[in-house]
Design a protein around this motif. Structure first.
Motif, PDB file in Angstrom:
ATOM      1  N   VAL A  14       0.920  -0.998  -0.577  1.00 11.34           N
ATOM      2  CA  VAL A  14      -0.036  -0.239  -0.142  1.00 11.34           C
ATOM      3  C   VAL A  14       1.167   1.345   0.165  1.00 11.34           C
ATOM      4  O   VAL A  14       1.688   1.520   1.065  1.00 11.34           O
ATOM      5  CB  VAL A  14      -0.711   0.139   1.499  1.00 11.34           C
ATOM      6  CG1 VAL A  14      -1.255   0.868   1.224  1.00 11.34           C
ATOM      7  CG2 VAL A  14      -1.831  -1.595   1.439  1.00 11.34           C
ATOM      8  N   THR A  15       1.277   1.258  -1.291  1.00 14.93           N
ATOM      9  CA  THR A  15       1.704   2.896  -1.540  1.00 14.93           C
ATOM     10  C   THR A  15       1.566   3.897  -2.133  1.00 14.93           C
ATOM     11  O   THR A  15       0.637   3.863  -3.061  1.00 14.93           O
ATOM     12  CB  THR A  15       3.288   2.520  -2.117  1.00 14.93           C
ATOM     13  OG1 THR A  15       2.982   1.942  -2.971  1.00 14.93           O
ATOM     14  CG2 THR A  15       3.822   0.826  -1.165  1.00 14.93           C
ATOM     15  N   ASP A  19      -1.233   0.386  -4.977  1.00 14.58           N
ATOM     16  CA  ASP A  19      -1.130  -1.329  -3.715  1.00 14.58           C
ATOM     17  C   ASP A  19      -1.421  -2.345  -4.402  1.00 14.58           C
ATOM     18  O   ASP A  19      -1.986  -3.490  -4.061  1.00 14.58           O
ATOM     19  CB  ASP A  19      -2.953  -0.721  -3.258  1.00 14.58           C
ATOM     20  CG  ASP A  19      -3.560  -0.672  -3.916  1.00 14.58           C
ATOM     21  OD1 ASP A  19      -3.963  -1.044  -5.318  1.00 14.58           O
ATOM     22  OD2 ASP A  19      -5.544  -0.600  -3.076  1.00 14.58           O
ATOM     23  N   VAL A  52      -0.191   7.993  -0.121  1.00 18.66           N
ATOM     24  CA  VAL A  52      -0.890   6.975  -1.455  1.00 18.66           C
ATOM     25  C   VAL A  52      -2.504   7.885  -0.541  1.00 18.66           C
ATOM     26  O   VAL A  52      -3.147   8.425  -0.023  1.00 18.66           O
ATOM     27  CB  VAL A  52      -1.608   5.981   0.851  1.00 18.66           C
ATOM     28  CG1 VAL A  52      -2.249   5.169  -0.293  1.00 18.66           C
ATOM     29  CG2 VAL A  52       0.447   5.504   0.678  1.00 18.66           C
ATOM     30  N   PHE A  55      -6.846   5.428  -0.891  1.00 16.82           N
ATOM     31  CA  PHE A  55      -6.632   4.514  -0.201  1.00 16.82           C
ATOM     32  C   PHE A  55      -8.593   4.445   0.896  1.00 16.82           C
ATOM     33  O   PHE A  55      -8.511   5.266   1.618  1.00 16.82           O
ATOM     34  CB  PHE A  55      -6.081   3.706   0.936  1.00 16.82           C
ATOM     35  CG  PHE A  55      -5.759   3.347   1.651  1.00 16.82           C
ATOM     36  CD1 PHE A  55      -5.641   1.138   1.801  1.00 16.82           C
ATOM     37  CD2 PHE A  55      -5.816   3.398   3.271  1.00 16.82           C
ATOM     38  CE1 PHE A  55      -6.132   0.220   2.642  1.00 16.82           C
ATOM     39  CE2 PHE A  55      -6.349   2.386   3.958  1.00 16.82           C
ATOM     40  CZ  PHE A  55      -6.061   1.028   4.437  1.00 16.82           C
ATOM     41  N   LEU A  75      -3.039   1.015   6.704  1.00 10.34           N
ATOM     42  CA  LEU A  75      -1.489   0.583   5.945  1.00 10.34           C
ATOM     43  C   LEU A  75      -1.183  -0.458   6.005  1.00 10.34           C
ATOM     44  O   LEU A  75      -1.263  -1.614   4.764  1.00 10.34           O
ATOM     45  CB  LEU A  75      -0.293   1.910   5.359  1.00 10.34           C
ATOM     46  CG  LEU A  75      -1.219   3.554   5.425  1.00 10.34           C
ATOM     47  CD1 LEU A  75      -0.018   3.983   5.166  1.00 10.34           C
ATOM     48  CD2 LEU A  75      -2.298   3.147   4.173  1.00 10.34           C
ATOM     49  N   ALA A  79      -1.984  -4.049   4.425  1.00 11.25           N
ATOM     50  CA  ALA A  79      -1.137  -4.805   3.148  1.00 11.25           C
ATOM     51  C   ALA A  79      -0.795  -6.127   3.871  1.00 11.25           C
ATOM     52  O   ALA A  79      -0.158  -6.537   2.757  1.00 11.25           O
ATOM     53  CB  ALA A  79       0.489  -4.040   3.275  1.00 11.25           C
ATOM     54  N   ARG A  82      -3.259  -8.530   2.066  1.00  9.06           N
ATOM     55  CA  ARG A  82      -2.521  -8.578   0.818  1.00  9.06           C
ATOM     56  C   ARG A  82      -1.445  -9.811   0.419  1.00  9.06           C
ATOM     57  O   ARG A  82      -1.327 -10.596  -0.090  1.00  9.06           O
ATOM     58  CB  ARG A  82      -2.728  -7.000  -0.079  1.00  9.06           C
ATOM     59  CG  ARG A  82      -3.553  -6.269  -0.077  1.00  9.06           C
ATOM     60  CD  ARG A  82      -2.995  -5.104  -0.519  1.00  9.06           C
ATOM     61  NE  ARG A  82      -4.273  -4.309  -1.136  1.00  9.06           N
ATOM     62  CZ  ARG A  82      -4.928  -3.397  -0.470  1.00  9.06           C
ATOM     63  NH1 ARG A  82      -4.589  -3.464   0.621  1.00  9.06           N
ATOM     64  NH2 ARG A  82      -5.695  -3.248  -1.529  1.00  9.06           N
ATOM     65  N   GLY A 233       3.188   4.718   3.842  1.00  7.60           N
ATOM     66  CA  GLY A 233       2.576   3.492   3.283  1.00  7.60           C
ATOM     67  C   GLY A 233       3.034   2.622   4.486  1.00  7.60           C
ATOM     68  O   GLY A 233       4.135   2.440   4.688  1.00  7.60           O
TER      69      GLY A 233
END
Length: 407
Positions: A14-15, A19, A52, A55, A75, A79, A82, A233
């Motif tokens: 997540v950046t 993402d 970011v 989001f 965040l 992440a 994910r 991020g």
């Protein structure tokens, strides 16, 4: 310690660059900085950052969780989810006591503390939120990830300034090599876009002041660099004993082969001018990986855009490698996410090795004489990458380096 290999079997991002691995890679290859005016920093001497965008914590985590957690935890938790999904793992379908969580965070969430301290300063202690502490302390990130995913193994946060998440990756690797865990969810998260953070870094003269054009402010290794750009991020990697990953048919994205860490023991803020600690960590990581400098195809530099930091790092690379391999500096595009920066750079290096290409560094026009590095600009460069080094250095002279290889 065993000598068994440790696999990267999952990535979660997540950046500011996106993402998903695909979106992030495409954005990096454009080679343009993502710095922009930041409403959270409006009115400050430096009012831009790499943010970011798009989001939605409520959509990702639900109303209750999004309200009781701070942004760095939003965040990081997203992440982590994910990464576990990318690894093909199902929480509840693993041996929970063999799954650890080790994440890097460099500081408390100043956004919350700014709000709560103002209430206390106004003489309203009863207005201070009972959630202010549990939502803000760094260790709760690891705790929240464990609760969310049902991971009952070792659980903690490492904090070594801007090397925090690289330290986390190294420790996670060692937990697997020691036989303590089969799987460790590792990486880091940070959202330093708080007015107090920006004010402090400004007073320290660490931030770039390129007010007229934020996109050109982050200039690692450029002769006209004048400081870093705040970013935010999270990047989370699933590390797994390679035999465990292959037994369940998982994709092995890369191997974590070496880790080195050191202290400059010199100054609370400035790096050692001779790069003593950075060089020690880099050489130690290579020895740990069983590699020589000649084996390394690529270096992901710490590259913050500060005058002294970049000069010291360039000198170290020349001493260790003679002629350094191709180098990139991700902070030129996504900014400096502080404690999460090392994990983000590691994840991006995994993508580079998968694509067999090095993404360009933004805003690099001219390098210092005698410190020139082979840094692609403008467009990505195809390269045969089998072994890569990722550097992370932090305040307090805390250094951490990871060596990655293709599976």
């Amino acid at each position: 310690m065993s000598d068994r290999h440790v696999a990267v079997s999952g990535l979660g991002l997540v950046t500011p660059a996106g993402d998903s691995p695909r979106t992030v890679w495409e954005t990096l290859c454009a080679g343009r900085s993502l710095a922009a005016r930041d409403p959270a920093l409006a009115g400050l001497p430096v009012d831009f950052s790499c943010q970011v965008s798009g989001f939605d914590a409520t959509a990702e985590l639900g109303v209750r969780m999004s309200r009781r957690l701070d942004r760095f935890a939003h965040l990081g938790l997203a992440a982590a989810r994910r990464a576990v999904s990318d690894a093909g793992l199902t929480p509840g379908g693993w041996s929970a006591e063999r799954v650890g969580v080790v994440l890097g965070v460099s500081s408390n969430s100043l956004q919350t503390y700014e709000q709560e301290f103002s209430r206390l300063g106004e003489g309203r202690p009863a207005a201070v939120s009972p959630l202010a502490l549990p939502r803000s302390i760094p260790s709760l990130l690891a705790g929240e990830v464990a609760i969310d995913l049902g991971a009952r193994g070792p659980n903690f946060v490492t904090t070594s300034a801007c090397a925090s998440s690289m330290t986390a990756i190294g420790v996670a690797r060692d937990l697997i090599r020691a036989g303590t865990c089969d799987i460790v969810i590792t990486g880091g998260s940070e959202s330093p876009r708080a007015p107090m953070n920006a004010a402090c870094f400004t007073q320290m003269k660490a931030l770039s002041r390129e007010h007229s054009c934020p996109e050109s402010a982050s200039r690692p290794f450029d002769v006209d660099r004048d400081g870093l750009v705040l970013g935010e991020g999270a990047a989370v990697l699933v590390l797994e004993a390679t035999e465990h990953a292959r037994a369940r048919g998982a994709r092995v994205r890369a191997l974590v082969r070496g880790y080195g860490a050191s202290a400059d023991a010199y100054h609370p803020i400035a790096p050692h001018p001779g790069g003593r600690g950075a060089e020690q960590a880099l050489r130690g990581a290579l020895v740990d990986a069983g590699c020589t400098p000649a084996d390394v195809d690529h270096v992901s530099a710490h590259g913050t855009g500060t005058q002294l930091g970049d000069a010291v790092e360039a000198d170290v690379l020349h001493r260790v490698f003679g002629t350094p391999p191709v180098v990139t500096a991700a902070k030129s595009i996504v900014g400096h996410a502080m404690g999460a920066a090392g994990a983000i750079a590691t994840a991006l290096t995994v993508l580079a090795m998968e694509h067999q290409a090095v993404f360009p560094t933004a805003n690099l026009t001219r390098q210092e004489a005698g410190r020139e590095l082979d840094i692609p600009t403008g467009r990505p460069r195809d390269a045969a990458l089998t072994t890569a080094v990722v550097n992370a250095f932090g305040f307090g002279g805390q250094n951490a380096v990871v060596v990655l290889t293709t599976p």
